[in-house]
Design an enzyme around this catalytic site. Sequence first.
Site, PDB file in Angstrom:
ATOM      1  CG  HIS A 272      -2.247  -1.061   0.829  1.00  0.00           C
ATOM      2  ND1 HIS A 272      -1.943  -2.228   0.987  1.00  0.00           N
ATOM      3  CD2 HIS A 272      -3.474  -0.636   0.957  1.00  0.00           C
ATOM      4  CE1 HIS A 272      -3.100  -2.823   0.948  1.00  0.00           C
ATOM      5  NE2 HIS A 272      -4.163  -1.987   1.141  1.00  0.00           N
ATOM      6  CG  HIS A 315       2.350  -3.164   6.379  1.00  0.00           C
ATOM      7  ND1 HIS A 315       3.061  -4.272   5.844  1.00  0.00           N
ATOM      8  CD2 HIS A 315       1.245  -3.255   5.686  1.00  0.00           C
ATOM      9  CE1 HIS A 315       2.367  -4.850   4.802  1.00  0.00           C
ATOM     10  NE2 HIS A 315       1.590  -4.229   4.803  1.00  0.00           N
ATOM     11  CG  ASP A 319       6.801  -4.305   7.465  1.00  0.00           C
ATOM     12  OD1 ASP A 319       7.581  -4.623   7.550  1.00  0.00           O
ATOM     13  OD2 ASP A 319       5.584  -4.681   8.005  1.00  0.00           O
TER      14      ASP A 319
END
Length: 387
Positions: A272, A315, A319
């Site tokens: 994302h 996350h 990340d």
Amino acid sequence: MTVPQWSVAEVRIWLGNRGMGQFSETLCVQHKVDGQVLLSLTETDVREMIGTSCLGDVKRLTLAVKELQLATPTPYDHIRSSNGSSPAKAVYARFDSEGSTLSDDALTHKRISRRLEPEYSKLFLSYCYMFSVFLITAFVMVIVHDRVPDMEKYPPLPDIVLDNLPYIPWAFDACEAAGVVLVLIWTVTMFFHKHRFIVLRRMFSLAGTVFLLRCFTMLITSLSVPGAHLQCSPKNYDSLWSKLQRAIAISKGFGMSLQGVRTCGDYMFSGHTVVVTLLNFFITEYTPRRMHWLHTLTWVINIFAVFFILAAHEHYSIDVFVAFYITSRLFLYYHSLANNRVLHQGDRRTRIWFPMFSFFESTIDGIIPNEYEWPLSLPWRSAAKSD
């Protein structure tokens, strides 16, 4: 007669007038350099042709060629600056991607690209590359879901941000909504951009490369689930076909929770974050420099999207950090190479380490100007032309 129209004999005369007649035999007889070839020479080309270890000879001939390149009219030389500066400088004052007039040294290496053909075959290949990588990524996500560590045995890892940021249930949906807004802005930008096919080709190739790297990082190490609310557990699929079906389902939903897709184990690094960062950088790069409000808006959306990912505890912080760093660096490296003629055309290492870049950008020899047009032919205009 303009330089591109020079014959080999006229190049020989030019060399003699510049006091470099000793190179006439090599350039004009052995390599048959005419005006067009002369304008395309780089320092590496000069060094290979004259085959001398004398740095002074290489530099003198290279600088003479660069003077010709700057003095030769471009398709944008009708743009004149108000202070009477040279046409080349006027062009760069108009199209400099950083919003300021380029220096004389920058003019030596950067110029508006003269060849801006859409090259639909390369666009198609770049799309196939990205699409294939997305399918591979979806399949890898199925594999890593099978390997997700047991939550009872492996609790969430310590994380400075997540340990001090309360869990917000709706945050991940808000992140994806922010991504949708960036997609809409990008779609409008590409609809009106005159060189949309070149830009789309760059986006497809970059997106494919970043997500291909993500496949490796997901497979190498399986991190524990970052939040207890995720309720993740390994899923064992009976056959390869069932794994492929799950991968296709993930692809159809674009990996979005808004589309009902929920995955586990695909943590390093955040897909994302990659998407919103790429969209932000492309919108900022391929819209006019004066649209500060739009660039500020896209950066704010990018930052808030990253915050929502962390607030949703989907996350780890690492990340998100790694995803932003890799995406932004690849974007900047790609465009630095594409906009710099010397690095793009003269360095063999570029062809070795970035073969896909060398293929997609083989006909681009400078900066892509941000020009816009109405892409659809209107019915009454077509009727007027036929009359």
